[in-house]
Every structure is written in C-alpha cells, then in structure tokens.
Design a protein around this motif. Structure first.
Motif, PDB file in Angstrom:
ATOM      1  N   LYS A 112      46.971  41.290  46.244  1.00 56.53           N
ATOM      2  CA  LYS A 112      46.566  41.662  47.598  1.00 56.53           C
ATOM      3  C   LYS A 112      45.772  42.966  47.559  1.00 56.53           C
ATOM      4  O   LYS A 112      45.897  43.748  46.617  1.00 56.53           O
ATOM      5  N   ILE A 113      44.975  43.178  48.610  1.00 54.04           N
ATOM      6  CA  ILE A 113      44.267  44.452  48.770  1.00 54.04           C
ATOM      7  C   ILE A 113      45.217  45.422  49.457  1.00 54.04           C
ATOM      8  O   ILE A 113      45.533  45.275  50.636  1.00 54.04           O
ATOM      9  N   PRO A 116      42.094  49.350  51.271  1.00 56.77           N
ATOM     10  CA  PRO A 116      40.693  48.901  51.411  1.00 56.77           C
ATOM     11  C   PRO A 116      39.673  49.927  50.937  1.00 56.77           C
ATOM     12  O   PRO A 116      38.646  49.561  50.359  1.00 56.77           O
ATOM     13  N   TYR A 119      39.587  49.899  47.215  1.00 55.44           N
ATOM     14  CA  TYR A 119      39.049  48.608  46.788  1.00 55.44           C
ATOM     15  C   TYR A 119      37.525  48.580  46.910  1.00 55.44           C
ATOM     16  O   TYR A 119      36.836  47.987  46.072  1.00 55.44           O
ATOM     17  N   GLN A 127      37.655  42.801  41.171  1.00 56.16           N
ATOM     18  CA  GLN A 127      38.211  41.533  40.693  1.00 56.16           C
ATOM     19  C   GLN A 127      37.954  41.347  39.201  1.00 56.16           C
ATOM     20  O   GLN A 127      38.791  40.781  38.490  1.00 56.16           O
ATOM     21  N   GLY A 176      43.007  49.924  44.462  1.00 55.73           N
ATOM     22  CA  GLY A 176      43.453  49.378  45.740  1.00 55.73           C
ATOM     23  C   GLY A 176      43.976  47.957  45.676  1.00 55.73           C
ATOM     24  O   GLY A 176      43.958  47.246  46.686  1.00 55.73           O
ATOM     25  N   ILE A 177      44.445  47.523  44.502  1.00 58.65           N
ATOM     26  CA  ILE A 177      44.983  46.163  44.329  1.00 58.65           C
ATOM     27  C   ILE A 177      46.451  46.267  43.955  1.00 58.65           C
ATOM     28  O   ILE A 177      46.829  47.080  43.102  1.00 58.65           O
TER      29      ILE A 177
END
Length: 322
Positions: A112-113, A116, A119, A127, A176-177
């Motif tokens: 999930k993030i 934000p 990310y 990713q 941010g993951i």
C-alpha cells in the motif's frame, strides 16, 4: 474606432474573469472514500489528506493536489498474468539455495501507499524499487535455506523471513510504501531431470522414514512383550516365594506341635511316628499289632475301611505261566 483605454479595460476584465474563474475552480477539491491526497505549495509537499469529502486550498498555481488510491496493490514477482495467460520470467526466479542447488521461486507481494508525498518524490520509480527489493529479499532468504525445506515444509518460514526483510528495506529506502503480506507461490526445480532425481531422493527418504518407523514400532512391541513377560515371571516368583514361606511356616508349626506332643508322651509319639512313616513308605501293606505272651500270639489288624488299590501286576511276569 475603439479607444486605447477601452481596449485596456476589456483586457483587464478578461484577465480578472480568468483569475476569478481559476480561483473558483482550483480552490477546492474532493477526496473519495478509497483515495488519499497530498497538497503541494509551489511543488513542495505540505500535508497529506486521507479524510474523504470536500476540502479547500489556495488556488493554482500556488497549491496543487495529487490524489492516489488507498487500495492494496499486488506485485507479481517472477511472472505476469496477461489475458488469462501466465508469462514467467525465469531469469528473475532462478536462485541458489543454501546447499548450492538451483530452484525457481516466485511470489506475490501485497503493498500500500503509506505516505503519498514520499511515494511521489523520494523515488523516480517506487514500484521498480519495490520489485528489486523483493528480488533481493527472496534471494537472500532462499540462499540461506536448504533445498528440502524450500521445496517442502519450510515455505511458511521463508514467507515470514522475506516479509521481515522486505519491510526493513522499505523503511530504509523511505519511499512511502508499506508491505501488508508476502505469499510464496511456487518453489520448484529448474528442469524435468532434476525434478525426477529429486523425487527419487525424496521417495527414498520417505521409504527410509517408513522403515525406521516400522522398526521402532516392532522394537516397542517387543519391548512391551518383554516387559510383560518379565512382570509375569516376577509375579510368579513372588507367588512361589510366598507359597514356600507359608509352607515352611506350616512345617515349622507342625514340627513344633509334634515336638510338644513328643515332650508330653515320648513313647506314644515315637510309635505313632513309626506307624505313619510305614503308611507312607508301604502304602499297600497290611499292618498288624501283635502281642506274644508265650502261649498264644494275638494280633490286631489295622485296616482302613476303603483300602488303597494295590499296584498293577507286572505285565511281563503275567505272561510266563507255561
């Protein structure tokens, strides 16, 4: 002909209308239930918004908003599913185990993030970073695992260790993951010959375990039988011991009783013992008590009411009567 002042006024009004329209259109935004947003002031991240509903901000270009999903994403490591078909990437999944065997391992990572802003700006391609971190984590754990464990009972432990290592890497990279779960899909051998050889080894090991279990069961059975026989022998010996002790006590009591009688009447007891001994030694003899006064011999036969049967005649002697 339009005057210059009128032209300036018209242009000013148009610009003013455009500014007012821009302010009216870009001073508010909405966040859906499944979304989260981040506000940026002149490109600098200010705060994250996760509460759904209508929100207000400063107009563009002072502040802008980026919205992203709150949902859980799935990263397929080692394969990709397209139009119902699975495409495998064997170069990514080929790994070496702790005992230097080659296996193919793929997995699914749920993520999930969580932030934000990070990310969006802490990595050009978060990713791709996650994919490479997944590869590094899985290879590290597989590289310290024996092939038997990787192919059979050790998959759950591999998932736990990969999850811990991957979570630690995401915290270190700070992109941010957040990782929610990892699922090891398949761990298999690279080709059919190796699979067959490993299957033969596995079957032989299972046969060995089966034989060992049968031997242990037989050993336990024989041990139980031996314990039972031992207990029976001990129990029998204890019974015989008790019987002999009681018999000895009875013999002692009998002897003591006989001795007391002998002390009271020694001659009578002596004769009684002689008669009883003769009955035991000569069970088929007829006993007479005789008194010789010089003139006539008088005797008194001692016979039982039901005399004991005489011993059978000798069959060899009975046949020589010619």
């Amino acid at each position: 002909m339009m005057s210059l002042k009128r032209i300036y006024t018209t242009v000013f009004l148009v610009i003013l209308a455009a500014v007012i329209g821009s302010v009216a259109l870009t001073s508010w935004y909405t966040v859906d239930q499944s979304e989260q947003a981040v506000i940026m002031t002149f490109g600098k991240v200010e705060e994250g918004i996760s509460e759904p509903g209508l929100h207000f901000k400063m107009p563009w270009p002072i502040q802008t908003v980026e919205t992203m999903s709150k949902e859980t994403f799935s990263l397929q490591f080692g394969y990709e599913e397209k139009d119902g078909e699975i495409v495998e990437f064997t170069n990514d999944t080929k790994m070496i185990t702790g005992d230097e065997n080659i296996v193919l391992a793929d997995m699914v990572v749920m993520w999930k993030i969580s932030d934000p802003g990070k990310y969006l700006f802490n990595s050009d391609d978060p990713q791709a970073v996650l994919y490479n971190a997944t590869s590094a984590s899985l290879r590290s754990i597989i590289g310290s695992t024996q092939i038997d464990e990787a192919l059979t009972s050790g998959k759950a432990q591999i998932e736990v260790e990969v999850f811990d290592l991957l979570t630690s890497l995401m915290e270190t990279y700070d992109i941010g993951i957040s990782i929610t779960s990892v699922n090891l899909q398949d761990v298999e051998l690279p080709n059919e010959e190796v699979r067959k050889a490993f299957t033969d080894v596995t079957d032989a090991r299972e046969m060995e375990n089966t034989k060992n279990n049968e031997a242990k069961r037989y050993q336990n059975q024989r041990m139980n039988e031996a314990e039972g026989e031992k207990d029976a022998i001990i129990s029998k010996a204890e019974g015989e011991k008790a019987e002999r002790i009681e018999r000895a006590r009875g013999d002692v009591a009998k002897f003591n009783s006989l001795y007391n009688e002998y002390v009271n009447a020694p001659e009578l007891t002596r004769k009684r013992l002689i008669l009883e001994t003769m009955e035991e030694v000569l069970p088929y003899a007829e006993i007479y008590i005789m008194n010789d006064d010089g003139n006539t011999m008088k005797y008194f036969p001692l016979r039982t009411e039901n005399p004991a049967p005489k011993p059978p005649a000798n069959p060899e002697g009975s046949g020589n009567n010619e």
